[in-house]
Design a protein around this motif. Structure first.
Motif, short mmCIF file in Angstrom:
data_model
loop_
_atom_site.label_atom_id
_atom_site.label_comp_id
_atom_site.label_asym_id
_atom_site.label_seq_id
_atom_site.Cartn_x
_atom_site.Cartn_y
_atom_site.Cartn_z
N ALA A 34 0.83 -1.20 0.00
CA ALA A 34 0.00 0.00 0.00
C ALA A 34 0.86 1.25 0.00
N VAL A 35 0.41 2.28 -0.71
CA VAL A 35 1.10 3.56 -0.73
C VAL A 35 0.15 4.64 -0.20
N ALA A 36 0.71 5.71 0.32
CA ALA A 36 -0.12 6.77 0.89
C ALA A 36 0.52 8.13 0.64
N SER A 56 13.75 13.89 7.64
CA SER A 56 14.67 12.84 8.06
C SER A 56 13.94 11.66 8.68
N ALA A 57 12.89 11.93 9.45
CA ALA A 57 12.14 10.84 10.09
C ALA A 57 11.60 9.86 9.06
N PHE A 58 11.12 10.36 7.95
CA PHE A 58 10.56 9.49 6.91
C PHE A 58 11.66 8.85 6.08
N ARG A 59 12.71 9.61 5.76
CA ARG A 59 13.81 9.07 4.96
C ARG A 59 14.51 7.93 5.68
N ARG A 64 12.33 5.12 0.38
CA ARG A 64 11.43 5.28 -0.77
C ARG A 64 10.38 6.38 -0.53
N ILE A 65 10.27 6.85 0.70
CA ILE A 65 9.29 7.91 1.00
C ILE A 65 9.84 9.24 0.52
N ASP A 66 9.01 10.00 -0.18
CA ASP A 66 9.38 11.32 -0.67
C ASP A 66 8.70 12.38 0.18
N VAL A 67 9.48 13.34 0.65
CA VAL A 67 8.94 14.46 1.42
C VAL A 67 9.19 15.74 0.65
N ARG A 68 8.13 16.45 0.35
CA ARG A 68 8.22 17.72 -0.36
C ARG A 68 7.87 18.84 0.60
N LEU A 69 8.88 19.64 0.96
CA LEU A 69 8.66 20.76 1.86
C LEU A 69 8.12 21.95 1.08
N LEU A 70 7.01 22.49 1.53
CA LEU A 70 6.34 23.57 0.81
C LEU A 70 6.55 24.93 1.45
N VAL A 71 7.13 24.94 2.63
CA VAL A 71 7.40 26.18 3.36
C VAL A 71 8.84 26.13 3.87
N ALA A 72 9.54 27.23 3.75
CA ALA A 72 10.94 27.28 4.21
C ALA A 72 11.01 27.51 5.71
N ASP A 73 12.07 27.00 6.33
CA ASP A 73 12.30 27.30 7.74
C ASP A 73 12.39 28.81 7.92
N GLY A 74 11.73 29.31 8.95
CA GLY A 74 11.73 30.73 9.22
C GLY A 74 10.57 31.49 8.60
N ALA A 75 9.77 30.80 7.78
CA ALA A 75 8.63 31.45 7.13
C ALA A 75 7.40 31.42 8.03
N SER A 87 4.83 11.25 0.55
CA SER A 87 4.29 10.20 -0.31
C SER A 87 5.22 9.00 -0.31
N GLY A 88 4.64 7.79 -0.24
CA GLY A 88 5.45 6.59 -0.31
C GLY A 88 4.77 5.42 0.34
N PRO A 89 5.52 4.34 0.60
CA PRO A 89 4.95 3.15 1.23
C PRO A 89 4.20 3.52 2.51
N ALA A 90 2.93 3.08 2.58
CA ALA A 90 2.05 3.52 3.67
C ALA A 90 2.57 3.11 5.05
N ARG A 91 3.13 1.91 5.14
CA ARG A 91 3.63 1.46 6.44
C ARG A 91 4.69 2.41 6.97
#
Length: 290
Positions: A34-36, A56-59, A64-75, A87-91
């Motif tokens: 399963a993917v989520a 880092s927690a997901f990596r 295989r989990i991809d994390v896309r950061l949409l806001v920069a630190d400090g914003a 996004s990636g393997p649900a488990r």
């Protein structure tokens, strides 16, 4: 600087603590293939901090989990803002969720509180700085969050700076030894690159301390009137730091006394984690492998 190594060391320890033999719940409930996709969303406004720590927690849980950061630190962000997408393997997503959230919520809480202190001192020359009153093992992360909020860092550890506080001075001057003489002797043994700070809690200690050629004098738990008098006495001969009794109600008056630095332990020891949530928005069960 917060390095990838420093981040991964802390995050891996947290992941191991949370799932020493894996995530039993996800293993029995979630199909292996399963993917989520999940979104990190703000449930209150704030200042973002800890994006790379969150990722880092997901990596580290599943590369295989991809994390896309949409806001920069400090914003700064508003309620309901989407801060990241995972996004990636649900488990793996479910296993890393709590650890990723714990870090980003705390770091964003620190950054948000710091930004409030910085805003209160706008228009003055005072810098808001943190202290060593940090969570054991998390100092590097919490110090980064202070910077993301617009604050500055004090000494990172006991190894960085000579900082003589009341208990040090009590031992140093035991037996009636002259304070200026004792501090001058210490100053003479230090490298020219080593910063020397001394804490005082009375106005009459200022001149004897300054006579030793120290770099920063800390005025501890001084009243607003005494802070102004202390700044006048120092007269630019050292940096002046105010400490003690600092909160969002008092910080403006402290800054207006003319001090250079205001150290605030509450930035890290009394902060509330920001309310952020990670919600699955897409879940796909793939067919079992042939």
């Amino acid at each position: 600087m917060l390095t990838t190594y420093a981040i991964d060391t802390v995050v891996q320890a947290a992941l191991t603590e949370d799932a020493p033999w894996g995530d039993l719940t996800s293993a029995v409930l979630i199909p292996e293939l399963a993917v989520a996709t999940a979104r990190l969303q703000a449930r209150e406004p704030g200042v973002f901090s800890g994006g790379e720590v969150f990722a880092s927690a997901f990596r580290l849980t599943d590369p295989r989990i991809d994390v896309r950061l949409l806001v920069a630190d400090g914003a700064a962000f508003d309620t309901r803002a989407v801060l990241a997408e995972v996004s990636g393997p649900a488990r793996g997503v479910l296993q890393a969720e709590r650890i990723g959230l714990n870090f980003v919520q705390r770091m964003s809480g620190i950054a948000t509180l710091t930004a409030r202190y910085v805003a209160e001192t706008a228009g003055t020359t005072a810098r808001i700085v943190d202290t060593r009153k940090t969570t054991p093992g998390l100092r590097a992360l919490e110090r980064r969050a202070v910077r993301d909020g617009g604050g500055y860092n004090h000494r990172f550890s006991l190894s960085d700076t000579v900082m003589a506080k009341d208990n040090h001075l009590a031992v140093l001057t035991a037996g009636g030894r002259d304070l200026s003489e004792a501090l001058r002797e210490v100053r003479g043994r230090l490298s020219h690159t080593t910063h020397f700070e001394v804490e005082v809690d009375r106005l009459d200690q200022i001149e004897p301390v300054l006579a030793a050629g120290i770099d920063t004098i800390m005025l501890d738990n001084f009243s607003p009137d005494d802070l102004r008098a202390g700044v006048k006495l120092v007269a630019g001969r050292a940096l002046v730091e105010a400490s003690g009794g600092v909160n969002l109600t008092t910080v403006r008056g402290i800054a207006e006394s003319g001090v250079d630095i205001i150290s605030v332990g509450a930035l890290t020891h009394s902060v509330n984690s920001l309310d952020l949530g990670l919600d699955v928005v897409l879940h796909v069960d793939l067919p079992a492998e042939a």
